[in-house]
Design an enzyme around this catalytic site. Structure first.
Site, PDB file in Angstrom:
ATOM      1  CB  SER A 119      -0.732  -0.048   1.318  1.00 20.08           C
ATOM      2  OG  SER A 119      -1.258   1.123   1.061  1.00 20.08           O
TER       3      SER A 119
ATOM      4  CE  LYS B 230      -1.348  -3.939   2.969  1.00 14.08           C
ATOM      5  NZ  LYS B 230      -1.951  -5.063   2.821  1.00 14.08           N
TER       6      LYS B 230
ATOM      7  CE1 TYR C  53      -4.069  -2.407   4.503  1.00 18.17           C
ATOM      8  CE2 TYR C  53      -3.072  -0.294   4.066  1.00 18.17           C
ATOM      9  CZ  TYR C  53      -3.931  -1.198   4.134  1.00 18.17           C
ATOM     10  OH  TYR C  53      -3.951  -0.850   2.645  1.00 18.17           O
TER      11      TYR C  53
HETATM   12  N1  LIG Z   1      -8.563  -0.296  -0.904  1.00 18.58           N
HETATM   13  C1  LIG Z   1      -8.113   0.269  -0.800  1.00 18.58           C
HETATM   14  O1  LIG Z   1      -8.055   1.378  -0.979  1.00 18.58           O
HETATM   15  C2  LIG Z   1      -6.309  -0.592  -0.648  1.00 18.58           C
HETATM   16  C3  LIG Z   1      -5.043   0.484  -0.713  1.00 18.58           C
HETATM   17  C4  LIG Z   1      -4.393  -0.020  -0.699  1.00 18.58           C
HETATM   18  C5  LIG Z   1      -4.147  -1.408  -0.060  1.00 18.58           C
HETATM   19  N2  LIG Z   1      -5.032  -2.000  -0.631  1.00 18.58           N
HETATM   20  C6  LIG Z   1      -4.513  -3.680   0.423  1.00 18.58           C
HETATM   21  O2  LIG Z   1      -5.239  -4.304  -1.528  1.00 18.58           O
HETATM   22  C7  LIG Z   1      -5.614  -5.780  -0.522  1.00 18.58           C
HETATM   23  C8  LIG Z   1      -7.460  -6.032  -0.855  1.00 18.58           C
HETATM   24  O3  LIG Z   1      -8.588  -4.743  -0.474  1.00 18.58           O
HETATM   25  P1  LIG Z   1      -9.054  -4.518  -0.350  1.00 18.58           P
HETATM   26  O4  LIG Z   1     -10.111  -3.298  -0.377  1.00 18.58           O
HETATM   27  O5  LIG Z   1      -9.800  -5.247  -2.107  1.00 18.58           O
HETATM   28  O6  LIG Z   1     -10.143  -4.969   0.804  1.00 18.58           O
HETATM   29  P2  LIG Z   1     -11.501  -5.728   0.675  1.00 18.58           P
HETATM   30  O7  LIG Z   1     -12.811  -5.978  -0.241  1.00 18.58           O
HETATM   31  O8  LIG Z   1     -11.900  -5.697   2.475  1.00 18.58           O
HETATM   32  O9  LIG Z   1     -11.208  -7.611   0.614  1.00 18.58           O
HETATM   33  C9  LIG Z   1     -11.147  -7.952   1.403  1.00 18.58           C
HETATM   34  C10 LIG Z   1     -10.557  -9.794   1.520  1.00 18.58           C
HETATM   35  O10 LIG Z   1      -9.916 -10.325   1.658  1.00 18.58           O
HETATM   36  C11 LIG Z   1     -10.596 -11.451   2.660  1.00 18.58           C
HETATM   37  N3  LIG Z   1     -10.047 -11.479   4.163  1.00 18.58           N
HETATM   38  C12 LIG Z   1      -9.645 -10.524   4.871  1.00 18.58           C
HETATM   39  N4  LIG Z   1      -9.342 -11.310   6.129  1.00 18.58           N
HETATM   40  C13 LIG Z   1      -8.594 -12.169   5.875  1.00 18.58           C
HETATM   41  C14 LIG Z   1      -8.025 -13.782   6.455  1.00 18.58           C
HETATM   42  N5  LIG Z   1      -7.846 -13.030   7.620  1.00 18.58           N
HETATM   43  N6  LIG Z   1      -7.835 -14.373   5.469  1.00 18.58           N
HETATM   44  C15 LIG Z   1      -8.716 -14.547   3.799  1.00 18.58           C
HETATM   45  N7  LIG Z   1      -8.620 -13.833   3.604  1.00 18.58           N
HETATM   46  C16 LIG Z   1      -9.227 -12.730   4.400  1.00 18.58           C
HETATM   47  C17 LIG Z   1     -11.726 -10.686   2.574  1.00 18.58           C
HETATM   48  O11 LIG Z   1     -12.612 -12.176   2.848  1.00 18.58           O
HETATM   49  P3  LIG Z   1     -14.094 -12.082   4.253  1.00 18.58           P
HETATM   50  O12 LIG Z   1     -14.770 -11.067   3.686  1.00 18.58           O
HETATM   51  O13 LIG Z   1     -15.001 -13.534   4.016  1.00 18.58           O
HETATM   52  O14 LIG Z   1     -12.620 -12.465   5.018  1.00 18.58           O
HETATM   53  C18 LIG Z   1     -11.868 -10.535   1.530  1.00 18.58           C
HETATM   54  O15 LIG Z   1     -11.603 -11.176   0.471  1.00 18.58           O
HETATM   55  C19 LIG Z   1      -5.641  -5.855   0.899  1.00 18.58           C
HETATM   56  O16 LIG Z   1      -4.393  -6.373   1.391  1.00 18.58           O
HETATM   57  C20 LIG Z   1      -5.367  -4.633   0.644  1.00 18.58           C
HETATM   58  O17 LIG Z   1      -4.320  -3.485   2.351  1.00 18.58           O
HETATM   59  C21 LIG Z   1      -6.183  -2.089  -0.750  1.00 18.58           C
END
Ligand SMILES: NC(=O)c1ccc[n+]([C@@H]2O[C@H](COP(=O)([O-])OP(=O)(O)OC[C@H]3O[C@@H](n4cnc5c(N)ncnc54)[C@H](OP(=O)(O)O)[C@@H]3O)[C@@H](O)[C@H]2O)c1
Length: 248
Positions: A144, A161, A157
């Site tokens: 991130s 990261k 976080y």
């Molecule tokens: N969105 C952003 O702006 C952003 C920015 C920078 C980095 N990121 C990174 O990108 C990645 C994805 O983010 P996102 O925004 O797409 O997240 P999200 O929409 O909240 O989705 C999270 C996913 O991770 C799964 N998950 C949660 N806890 C878990 C565990 N213990 N084991 C296995 N799966 C698990 C969830 O499944 P369940 O619902 O079944 O738990 C869901 O499929 C993350 O690493 C996040 O830190 C996101």
């Protein structure tokens, strides 16, 4: 389907929603068999599987909390039993437990480190054995911009990261001789469930030169390139931002 990843197998952790789901759809569209991993919601994961199989793709859903070693082992075992190989690992599963440092309880610190950093270690170590034997593989770790520039309220976080970035570079060096590449993708603010409850959108947009949040499909585009494109074979140990110009 392009078929660029025909006969290849990809595990995308946390792929029932958000960026992971978009990445799974993108790799399946290249012809890869994909493992949709989730921790809690099988309904959402089953819907992703259906979306892929309805258009002739190959996918299965496997539950595993990837912060737990035994569940990671079961995830890899289940994948090998079904598909017999693993070509791509996208370490995407992640959570936030945001609060300012002085209010941050050790459990909020630990939960984020356990999944966002230790989970990456556990999954990578488990597939490394298989990829080193195959003498090929591509690992993509989702970091991130918070790991690059810090972000108030995200000490846990951003530490995790940033840790993912150091981990990526070390493992890239360890695995390069056997043809396995390891890279990190650092998204900025992407429209997913994770960012849906942020209240200070106007403030955030001031820091994004392109003036908008990104889409999960835009992060998935880079993941697809790193996972599938022959040109990506000579890229390893890198951190690539998809952030609308936030960090430059
Ligand atoms: N969105 C952003 O702006 C952003 C920015 C920078 C980095 N990121 C990174 O990108 C990645 C994805 O983010 P996102 O925004 O797409 O997240 P999200 O929409 O909240 O989705 C999270 C996913 O991770 C799964 N998950 C949660 N806890 C878990 C565990 N213990 N084991 C296995 N799966 C698990 C969830 O499944 P369940 O619902 O079944 O738990 C869901 O499929 C993350 O690493 C996040 O830190 C996101």
């Amino acid at each position: 389907m392009t078929g660029a990843m025909q006969d290849q197998v990809a595990i995308i952790t946390g792929s029932s929603r958000g960026i992971g789901k978009a990445a799974a759809l993108a790799l399946a569209a290249e012809g890869a068999s994909v493992v949709i991993n989730y921790a809690r919601s099988s309904t959402a994961a089953d819907e992703v599987v259906a979306e892929i199989t309805e258009v002739g793709g190959s996918a299965i859903a496997l539950q595993a909390d990837v912060s737990k070693e035994d569940q990671v082992d079961a995830l890899i075992k289940g994948t090998m039993e079904k598909f017999g190989r693993i070509d791509v690992l996208v370490n995407n599963a992640g959570i936030t437990r945001d609060t300012l440092l002085l209010r941050m309880k050790p459990d909020a610190w630990q939960a984020v480190i356990d999944l966002n950093l230790t989970g990456v270690f556990l999954c990578t170590r488990a597939v490394a054995k298989i990829m080193l034997k195959q003498r090929s593989g591509r690992i993509i770790n989702i970091s991130s911009v918070a790991g690059l520039m810090g972000n108030p309220g995200q000490a846990n976080y951003s530490a995790a990261k940033a840790g993912v970035i150091g981990f990526t570079k070390t493992v890239a060096k360890e695995m390069a001789a056997r043809g396995v590449t390891v890279n990190a993708v650092a998204p900025g603010f992407i429209e997913t469930d994770m960012t849906s409850e942020l209240s200070n959108t106007e403030e955030i947009l001031k820091f994004i030169p392109l003036g908008r949040y990104g889409q999960a499909s835009e992060v998935a585009g880079l993941i697809r390139f790193l996972a599938a494109d022959p040109a990506a074979a000579y890229i390893t140990g890198q951190v690539m931002n998809v952030d609308g110009g936030m960090v430059m």
